[in-house]
Write a protein that holds these residues in place. Structure first.
Motif, mmCIF file in Angstrom:
data_model
loop_
_atom_site.group_PDB
_atom_site.id
_atom_site.type_symbol
_atom_site.label_atom_id
_atom_site.label_comp_id
_atom_site.label_asym_id
_atom_site.label_seq_id
_atom_site.Cartn_x
_atom_site.Cartn_y
_atom_site.Cartn_z
ATOM 1 N N ILE A 1 0.865 -1.179 0.000
ATOM 2 C CA ILE A 1 0.000 0.000 0.000
ATOM 3 C C ILE A 1 0.903 1.231 0.000
ATOM 4 O O ILE A 1 1.838 1.328 0.806
ATOM 5 N N SER A 2 0.648 2.157 -0.871
ATOM 6 C CA SER A 2 1.526 3.320 -1.029
ATOM 7 C C SER A 2 1.519 4.195 0.216
ATOM 8 O O SER A 2 0.594 4.147 1.032
ATOM 9 N N ALA A 3 2.565 5.020 0.317
ATOM 10 C CA ALA A 3 2.659 5.935 1.458
ATOM 11 C C ALA A 3 1.476 6.891 1.500
ATOM 12 O O ALA A 3 0.944 7.216 2.571
ATOM 13 N N ALA A 4 1.037 7.342 0.318
ATOM 14 C CA ALA A 4 -0.109 8.254 0.269
ATOM 15 C C ALA A 4 -1.371 7.563 0.768
ATOM 16 O O ALA A 4 -2.153 8.136 1.530
ATOM 17 N N ASP A 5 -1.576 6.322 0.337
ATOM 18 C CA ASP A 5 -2.751 5.583 0.791
ATOM 19 C C ASP A 5 -2.703 5.328 2.297
ATOM 20 O O ASP A 5 -3.723 5.407 2.983
ATOM 21 N N ARG A 6 -1.518 5.009 2.805
ATOM 22 C CA ARG A 6 -1.387 4.774 4.258
ATOM 23 C C ARG A 6 -1.703 6.058 5.033
ATOM 24 O O ARG A 6 -2.324 6.008 6.097
ATOM 25 N N LEU A 7 -1.276 7.179 4.500
ATOM 26 C CA LEU A 7 -1.539 8.460 5.150
ATOM 27 C C LEU A 7 -3.042 8.717 5.246
ATOM 28 O O LEU A 7 -3.552 9.147 6.294
ATOM 29 N N VAL A 8 -3.766 8.425 4.166
ATOM 30 C CA VAL A 8 -5.211 8.633 4.162
ATOM 31 C C VAL A 8 -5.895 7.677 5.138
ATOM 32 O O VAL A 8 -6.789 8.079 5.887
ATOM 33 N N LEU A 9 -5.495 6.412 5.147
ATOM 34 C CA LEU A 9 -6.104 5.440 6.049
ATOM 35 C C LEU A 9 -5.953 5.884 7.510
ATOM 36 O O LEU A 9 -6.893 5.783 8.306
ATOM 37 N N ALA A 10 -4.771 6.364 7.855
ATOM 38 C CA ALA A 10 -4.529 6.787 9.238
ATOM 39 C C ALA A 10 -5.356 8.006 9.625
ATOM 40 O O ALA A 10 -5.568 8.269 10.807
ATOM 41 N N ASP A 11 -5.856 8.738 8.632
ATOM 42 C CA ASP A 11 -6.556 9.996 8.876
ATOM 43 C C ASP A 11 -8.074 9.832 8.978
ATOM 44 O O ASP A 11 -8.775 10.754 9.376
ATOM 45 N N ILE A 12 -8.596 8.662 8.644
ATOM 46 C CA ILE A 12 -10.050 8.471 8.562
ATOM 47 C C ILE A 12 -10.668 8.420 9.955
ATOM 48 O O ILE A 12 -10.162 7.737 10.852
ATOM 49 N N ALA A 13 -11.782 9.124 10.119
ATOM 50 C CA ALA A 13 -12.471 9.179 11.419
ATOM 51 C C ALA A 13 -13.942 8.806 11.240
ATOM 52 O O ALA A 13 -14.458 8.745 10.120
ATOM 53 N N THR A 14 -14.606 8.554 12.367
ATOM 54 C CA THR A 14 -16.032 8.255 12.328
ATOM 55 C C THR A 14 -16.805 9.486 11.866
ATOM 56 O O THR A 14 -16.324 10.613 11.940
ATOM 57 N N ASP A 15 -18.016 9.256 11.439
ATOM 58 C CA ASP A 15 -18.843 10.319 10.885
ATOM 59 C C ASP A 15 -19.440 11.190 11.979
ATOM 60 O O ASP A 15 -19.917 10.682 13.000
ATOM 61 N N GLY A 16 -19.371 12.507 11.800
ATOM 62 C CA GLY A 16 -20.097 13.430 12.657
ATOM 63 C C GLY A 16 -19.500 13.689 14.016
ATOM 64 O O GLY A 16 -20.153 14.265 14.889
ATOM 65 N N GLN A 17 -18.235 13.287 14.234
ATOM 66 C CA GLN A 17 -17.586 13.501 15.523
ATOM 67 C C GLN A 17 -16.238 14.185 15.296
ATOM 68 O O GLN A 17 -15.711 14.172 14.172
ATOM 69 N N PRO A 18 -15.652 14.810 16.333
ATOM 70 C CA PRO A 18 -14.345 15.444 16.170
ATOM 71 C C PRO A 18 -13.311 14.451 15.631
ATOM 72 O O PRO A 18 -13.162 13.357 16.178
ATOM 73 N N GLN A 19 -12.638 14.830 14.565
ATOM 74 C CA GLN A 19 -11.755 13.894 13.875
ATOM 75 C C GLN A 19 -10.641 13.366 14.766
ATOM 76 O O GLN A 19 -10.406 12.154 14.822
ATOM 77 N N GLU A 20 -9.925 14.251 15.450
ATOM 78 C CA GLU A 20 -8.736 13.831 16.185
ATOM 79 C C GLU A 20 -9.058 12.837 17.295
ATOM 80 O O GLU A 20 -8.232 12.003 17.650
ATOM 81 N N GLN A 21 -10.269 12.913 17.850
ATOM 82 C CA GLN A 21 -10.625 12.027 18.959
ATOM 83 C C GLN A 21 -11.404 10.795 18.499
ATOM 84 O O GLN A 21 -11.781 9.966 19.329
ATOM 85 N N ASN A 22 -11.633 10.664 17.199
ATOM 86 C CA ASN A 22 -12.462 9.553 16.712
ATOM 87 C C ASN A 22 -11.871 8.892 15.471
ATOM 88 O O ASN A 22 -12.605 8.411 14.618
ATOM 89 N N GLU A 23 -10.538 8.864 15.390
ATOM 90 C CA GLU A 23 -9.910 8.186 14.260
ATOM 91 C C GLU A 23 -10.215 6.690 14.340
ATOM 92 O O GLU A 23 -10.177 6.088 15.408
ATOM 93 N N LEU A 24 -10.504 6.104 13.199
ATOM 94 C CA LEU A 24 -10.968 4.717 13.181
ATOM 95 C C LEU A 24 -9.848 3.710 13.368
ATOM 96 O O LEU A 24 -10.071 2.632 13.930
#
Length: 529
Positions: free
Chosen positions: A212-235
């Motif tokens: 998996i490319s570095a760019a794809d890994r970066l996006v995966l690490a950034d994904i959060a649940t819907d409708g909640q603060p991103q930094e506290q709800n990363e999946l």
């Protein structure tokens, strides 16, 4: 001889403060002073620590420069598609890169501050310790040699006055040393907490795979649940990314291609992240494929409701005071529809274990929320399945019942708790749990960095709390599921989460997460490295 930890020094010197104050004869006082002098002084090189802190500050400036350049690129216009192996769009990559650079900036600056504070604390602690030792040596010289057997039987008035004068001097000295040890211990734990936290937030780098490319890994690490603060709800936690990367590397070329196609075909970033989380939880490619068929095309809100039992609201850490029972007013109910993720009857151990497993295992979470088909949205059916699962785990841990012919559960001992957390949670995080008693403030203080490191990596930590009233003990099981700054997020199987401070945890104020009858955290189960 093993080197003393900062907590060891603090605990030993607290004991020596008492022994010096309580010494009622010359020889006992001499022995107490010598014991206090035998505790090693605070260690560490302030100049070396400051040098690292300055380096981190420079790296923060570099991260800020990267963030500004990424934001400039984002404003210049981006294509709506992306040819990455997992289907991430260019806009997602740039957005994730910007947030990652921002997080690095914050992490390096806060880590730098923690290290500057540690250097200052070590400098101050070493000076205070040195001053205290001088006073102890002065008191020791005032006392002279030890009394013989007959000398010790009778103490003259002048000798008593001299002993008490020495005792007062020694008392000042040992209290200064204890204060220095406490200062160094607090600063060391704060620095460890901050550094562990920010190390765990470098999540994309934990997915060590060339598939998996570095760019794809970066996006995966950034994904959060819907409708909640991103930094506290990363999946995806650091542990999820590390385990999924290892498992992907072990796949055959054909299986890797099938898995990457699943990721690329995902309709939303959240769907993609849950497929990674399922792989991290230990499921085979076939099982992940079955899971994918159940969630494919579902919107982010549906995915969050069915697959993430615990979310964190933006205002969850606000201090809103206490209820009359000593619990926090500010609590978040964790629900599937109208039903809480809560215990049925006296099943706090299995109930907290079931919810903790669902937090790290989305396939299991869907079995509970969506039923056999994975498509149900019936809170009542969820409630029935949740209760059945709590009773299964209760029996798995040889839980107690009210009497021999009763079907009403009445708790579980710590041996049973160790068994169920290792059967239910460990296979999905990769870490076995070890029981550790924490019946003193020093023991709880000592274990805090390990708790915080574990939850920062995405591994829930079971805790036991207790209290006594009129000689009768009450006990309860909860989970530490999050950490921010000096606060711990606690899941209570009554169906709520709330935040307590490190100081609350250490000093017997855990009633804030339950009620005033359960103040003391007497035990934890720590995941092994």
């Amino acid at each position: 001889m093993a080197e003393e930890s900062t907590t060891d020094r603090r605990e030993k010197l607290a004991g020596h403060v008492k022994s010096i104050a309580g010494a009622d004869d010359k020889n006992s006082l001499i022995e107490a002073i010598d014991d206090a002098l035998g505790v090693s002084p605070p260690v560490g090189s302030p100049s070396t620590i400051e040098s690292i802190a300055k380096r981190y500050k420079g790296q923060a400036d570099d991260a800020r420069d990267v963030q500004e350049r990424v934001e400039k690129a984002a404003k210049s216009g981006l294509p709506s598609v992306w040819v990455g192996s997992t289907g991430a769009k260019a806009s997602e990559v740039v957005g994730a890169a910007g947030r990652s650079a921002e997080q690095m900036d914050v992490a390096f600056r806060k880590a730098s501050k923690a290290l500057f504070d540690l250097a200052d604390a070590v400098t101050s602690a070493q000076a205070a310790d040195s001053s205290g030792r001088r006073q102890l040596r002065e008191a020791r010289s005032m006392l002279g040699g030890e009394d013989g057997f007959f000398d010790d039987m009778v103490e003259k008035d002048a000798e008593e006055r001299e002993r008490k004068r020495a005792q007062e001097t020694a008392g000042h000295g040992v209290r200064g040393m204890h204060k220095a040890a406490s200062q160094a211990d607090d600063a060391a734990r704060t620095a460890a907490r901050e550094l562990n936290k920010y190390a765990s937030e470098a999540r994309a780098g934990r997915m060590k795979t060339d598939e998996i490319s570095a760019a794809d890994r970066l996006v995966l690490a950034d994904i959060a649940t819907d409708g909640q603060p991103q930094e506290q709800n990363e999946l995806l936690s650091a542990n999820d990314l590390e385990r999924s990367g290892r498992r992907l590397e072990k796949m055959s070329d054909a299986d890797q291609a099938k898995y990457e196609r699943m990721l690329a075909d995902a309709k939303t970033p959240q769907e993609r992240a849950y497929l990674v989380k399922a792989l991290a939880a230990g499921y085979s490619l076939g099982e992940v494929s079955e899971f994918r068929d159940k969630i494919h095309g579902k919107d982010p809100a549906w995915l969050q409701q069915h697959l993430t039992p615990v979310t964190t609201a933006s205002d969850s850490k606000a201090d809103e005071g206490l209820n009359t029972d000593g619990s926090n007013r500010n609590t978040d109910e964790q629900r599937f529809g109208t039903e809480r993720w809560s215990q049925d009857g006296n099943t706090c151990v299995p109930s907290s274990t079931v919810t903790a497993r669902a937090m790290v295992d989305p396939v299991y979470a869907l079995e509970l929320t969506g039923g056999p088909s994975g498509q149900e949205d019936d809170p009542a059916a969820f409630r029935e399945r949740l209760g059945d699962e709590q009773m299964r785990v209760h029996d798995e841990g040889d839980g107690n019942y009210e009497h021999w012919f009763s079907d009403t559960p009445s708790g579980m001992d710590n041996d049973g708790k160790t068994e169920v957390v290792n059967k239910e949670i460990s296979p999905h995080t990769g870490s076995e749990y070890d029981f550790q008693e924490t019946r003193s403030a020093d023991a709880r203080r000592d274990v805090l960095p390990d708790i915080e490191k574990a939850v920062a990596e995405g591994k829930p930590v079971p805790i036991g709390v207790e209290g006594y009233s009129d000689g009768e003990r009450s006990g309860h099981a909860m989970m530490v599921v999050g950490q921010e700054g000096d606060k711990l997020q606690i899941y209570n199987p009554w169906g709520t989460t709330t935040w307590v401070s490190e100081d609350d945890f250490v000093n017997g104020r855990m009633g804030k997460a339950s009620d005033q009858d359960l103040p003391d955290a007497y035990a934890v189960h720590l995941p092994a490295e």
